[in-house]
Design a protein around this motif. Sequence first.
Motif, short mmCIF file in Angstrom:
data_model
loop_
_atom_site.label_atom_id
_atom_site.label_comp_id
_atom_site.label_asym_id
_atom_site.label_seq_id
_atom_site.Cartn_x
_atom_site.Cartn_y
_atom_site.Cartn_z
N LEU A 175 -3.68 6.31 4.27
CA LEU A 175 -3.08 5.93 3.24
C LEU A 175 -2.16 5.93 2.23
CD1 LEU A 175 -7.07 5.41 1.46
CD2 LEU A 175 -5.85 3.51 2.57
N SER A 176 -2.59 7.33 2.12
CA SER A 176 -1.02 8.21 0.94
C SER A 176 0.14 7.37 1.98
CB SER A 176 -0.83 9.59 1.47
OG SER A 176 -0.01 10.50 0.26
N LEU A 177 0.69 7.61 2.88
CA LEU A 177 1.61 7.40 3.98
C LEU A 177 2.01 5.88 3.13
CD1 LEU A 177 0.99 8.94 7.31
CD2 LEU A 177 3.07 10.07 5.61
N VAL A 178 0.78 4.74 3.22
CA VAL A 178 1.36 3.67 3.27
C VAL A 178 1.52 3.05 2.14
CG1 VAL A 178 0.26 1.17 3.49
CG2 VAL A 178 -0.30 2.35 5.50
N GLN A 179 1.20 4.25 1.28
CA GLN A 179 0.80 3.65 -0.04
C GLN A 179 2.34 4.00 -0.77
OE1 GLN A 179 -3.53 2.74 -1.79
NE2 GLN A 179 -2.29 4.89 -2.48
N ASP A 180 2.71 5.46 -0.23
CA ASP A 180 3.98 6.07 -1.31
C ASP A 180 5.04 5.70 -0.19
OD1 ASP A 180 1.68 7.31 -3.32
OD2 ASP A 180 1.37 9.11 -2.11
N TYR A 181 4.73 5.97 1.36
CA TYR A 181 6.37 6.32 1.79
C TYR A 181 6.56 4.54 2.39
CZ TYR A 181 5.46 11.01 0.60
OH TYR A 181 5.08 11.82 -0.13
N TYR A 182 5.74 3.86 2.77
CA TYR A 182 5.81 2.69 3.33
C TYR A 182 5.74 1.47 2.44
CZ TYR A 182 7.06 5.84 7.25
OH TYR A 182 7.59 6.45 7.77
N PRO A 183 6.08 1.80 1.57
CA PRO A 183 5.06 0.25 0.44
C PRO A 183 5.92 -1.36 1.07
CG PRO A 183 6.97 1.11 -0.56
CD PRO A 183 6.18 1.92 0.69
N GLU A 184 4.92 -2.07 0.36
CA GLU A 184 5.10 -3.60 1.25
C GLU A 184 5.70 -3.83 2.53
OE1 GLU A 184 5.03 -6.02 -1.66
OE2 GLU A 184 4.92 -4.46 -2.41
N ARG A 185 4.45 -2.94 3.46
CA ARG A 185 4.81 -3.19 4.85
C ARG A 185 3.57 -3.58 4.95
NH1 ARG A 185 9.21 -3.39 7.45
NH2 ARG A 185 11.04 -1.30 7.31
#
Length: 254
Positions: A175-185
């Motif tokens: 979740l942290s990766l999706v939200q913090d480093y890969y936003p709007e993907r």
Amino acid sequence: MTMMGSEKMEISIAREKERFGANEIEKTKISLMRILVERQDPSSKEVDDSTLRRFLRARDLDVEKASNMFLKYLNWKRNFVPNGSVSPTEIRHELEQNKMFLQGSDKKGRPMAVVLASRHFQHEGGVEEFKRFVVYLFDKIFTRMPPGEEKFIVIGDLKGWGYANSDIRAYLAALSLVQDYYPERLEKLFLVHAPYIFMTAWKIVCPFIDQKTRNKIIFVDKKSLRSTLLEEIEESQLPETLGGKLPLVPIQNT
């Protein structure tokens, strides 16, 4: 032209003007964001506008917040993936579980990944290897993106999931990766065949999911499973395990 037709045309023109104005505002803010991030990190010059746009949208067009988020991402990427990509040798335990598959696309051409959650177990590689595995997955997906597309679809099949598969730390890391480093993907995450006991883990994880991401997560009822998926995905692109026609292809073989 009838009055109703005239009103519809006026509404359409107004919407076009509004959209055009919003695009101009966004372009201006991207330019401001670029000046700000390049001043603090010259390597930002290598990043295209579409990447900056994703971070900007993730922070509701707040240039300062988006810039801080993006600079944090650059620093993370340099340290976490120093070679630019993750090698299969760095995620051996994850690949051995044979739980992630990548093939097919939705009706708009967005690539699709399928995860069989009952095959995930904690191992000696720990959360760090799992995070590298997620980055490896994202990089694989991005190479399959059609021109002009930036998002992807995930189907999480929870059939057979039990407490032995519960790995809260790994879920939070993803979740942290999706939200913090890969936003709007992420476009949508379909969760199918969710057993009742999964909701225990969900209640722990849910408070850590921001509202934008939460809106993209869809629990699909078993009775309407096929019809719900077919609204977004052609039968020819659905995996065989979900009533489609595509055999599952392990991500390492794509």
